[in-house]
Scaffold this motif. Sequence first.
Motif, PDB file in Angstrom:
ATOM      1  N   ILE A 274       0.871  -1.350  -0.046  1.00  0.00           N
ATOM      2  CA  ILE A 274       0.056   0.056   0.006  1.00  0.00           C
ATOM      3  C   ILE A 274       0.873   1.158   0.238  1.00  0.00           C
ATOM      4  CG2 ILE A 274      -1.930   1.213   1.072  1.00  0.00           C
ATOM      5  CD1 ILE A 274      -2.750  -1.220   2.341  1.00  0.00           C
ATOM      6  N   ILE A 275       0.633   2.055  -1.161  1.00  0.00           N
ATOM      7  CA  ILE A 275       1.335   3.156  -1.220  1.00  0.00           C
ATOM      8  C   ILE A 275       0.586   4.501  -0.789  1.00  0.00           C
ATOM      9  CG2 ILE A 275       2.930   4.840  -2.799  1.00  0.00           C
ATOM     10  CD1 ILE A 275       3.423   2.149  -4.444  1.00  0.00           C
ATOM     11  N   TYR A 276       0.765   5.074   0.193  1.00  0.00           N
ATOM     12  CA  TYR A 276       0.070   6.171   0.643  1.00  0.00           C
ATOM     13  C   TYR A 276       0.460   7.404   0.189  1.00  0.00           C
ATOM     14  CZ  TYR A 276      -2.453   2.977   4.062  1.00  0.00           C
ATOM     15  OH  TYR A 276      -3.193   2.013   4.430  1.00  0.00           O
ATOM     16  N   GLY A 277      -0.312   8.554  -0.165  1.00  0.00           N
ATOM     17  CA  GLY A 277       0.160   9.747  -0.910  1.00  0.00           C
ATOM     18  C   GLY A 277      -0.555  10.089  -2.033  1.00  0.00           C
ATOM     19  N   GLU A 278      -0.368  11.376  -2.337  1.00  0.00           N
ATOM     20  CA  GLU A 278      -0.533  12.016  -3.750  1.00  0.00           C
ATOM     21  C   GLU A 278       0.270  12.642  -4.389  1.00  0.00           C
ATOM     22  OE1 GLU A 278      -2.616  11.177  -6.356  1.00  0.00           O
ATOM     23  OE2 GLU A 278      -4.325  10.830  -4.807  1.00  0.00           O
ATOM     24  N   GLY A 279       0.116  12.826  -5.743  1.00  0.00           N
ATOM     25  CA  GLY A 279       1.216  13.584  -6.498  1.00  0.00           C
ATOM     26  C   GLY A 279       1.314  13.212  -8.128  1.00  0.00           C
ATOM     27  N   PRO A 280       2.281  13.766  -8.635  1.00  0.00           N
ATOM     28  CA  PRO A 280       2.187  13.933 -10.067  1.00  0.00           C
ATOM     29  C   PRO A 280       2.447  12.431 -10.791  1.00  0.00           C
ATOM     30  CG  PRO A 280       4.170  14.695  -9.282  1.00  0.00           C
ATOM     31  CD  PRO A 280       3.266  14.779  -8.278  1.00  0.00           C
ATOM     32  N   TYR A 281       2.956  11.727  -9.933  1.00  0.00           N
ATOM     33  CA  TYR A 281       3.536  10.260 -10.430  1.00  0.00           C
ATOM     34  C   TYR A 281       2.154   9.139 -10.386  1.00  0.00           C
ATOM     35  CZ  TYR A 281       8.143  10.677 -11.945  1.00  0.00           C
ATOM     36  OH  TYR A 281       9.458  10.768 -12.534  1.00  0.00           O
TER      37      TYR A 281
END
Length: 360
Positions: free
Chosen positions: A216-223
């Motif tokens: 699980i990869i938490y976070g938000e962003g351009p990628y």
Amino acid sequence: MTNKKDKRIVFFCGSLKEGGGERVISILANRMIDDYAVDILLYYDREVFYKIDERINIVSVQRETNAGILQNIKFIREYCKKYAQIVISFLAPFNMVAIFSLLFTKVPIIVADRNDPRHIPSNIFLRLARNFLYHFANGVVFQTERNKRYFSSLIQKKSVIINNPISDEIELGIALNTPKDNTIVTVGRLCEQKNQMMLIDAFKSISDQFVNFKLIIYGEGPYRQALENKIIELELGEKVFLPGQVKDIIKKISSANIFVLPSNFEGMSNALIEAMAIGLPVIVTNVSGSEELIVNGINGVIINKGDNVSLIREISRLLNDNEYCDLLGTNAVKSASQLKSSTIIKKWYAFINRVMEQKK
């Protein structure tokens, strides 16, 4: 500083969206409001992600002026001249705006540099501008000695190293007693710096051996789109998840088996500090901030940045050795406990007082 002056500590930043610098501002401001009047001056008019004490006045430059950069600089200058006993600015781009806005005023300013200065800002001309403008700050806060050494001796002489604080809301060691749910986690902005691509590749390599595990990869962003494409390409749609930003992150990750931060560079990761504080065994790359926090094999594992082979090996080792995980997690809590907000706030107060005395 005299307690509860009419003028106050004014924090300045772009916004209070999810991010390391923004997280630190929220912790410091919420602690300082018990001792001083505190304002948070934000450049943008955006939703506030972090919980802020209702006694703290939050002001948006963009909302107040609805104008361009020159009018915004004028507003910042006049606001701080009227209200600020001292300004504490976070993040390099906004540090430059704050310094420029307060040139030739009597308002002291401390700037906090929150990332590896060799990489952020990414534009070399902005880095040169920052290096020049920092000479006009009254004080500079760095997170690591390595990042401090990047700057000129004049800047270093008026600087201090203060690590990120742990929020009072975090229960130290909670993950040590939380049942595990066969999960590997990471937390951070979805961007090249955090190198979640390598983690997905490594997870693919171990997924056949650890068939019941998920990432699980938490976070938000351009990628986000690139990561989603990678997940589809590697046929990991049922095992790798991108839930975005979540406010109850500690609750979400406490049941994880391990935490991985495969960054290409860092300042000092709040996500890493919080993972250590709750007792997760961590794997990090040998970048600034992580190297200062982790003693390899004692309170975490360090690999070379970009080393996918080592990442695969160390993830497999931890997932196969619960006793080793418990040892790393227990020692991580001991290390992170030194970063309690009550300890870190004293260092901030000492530096603020030092700057104020020198400004007289």
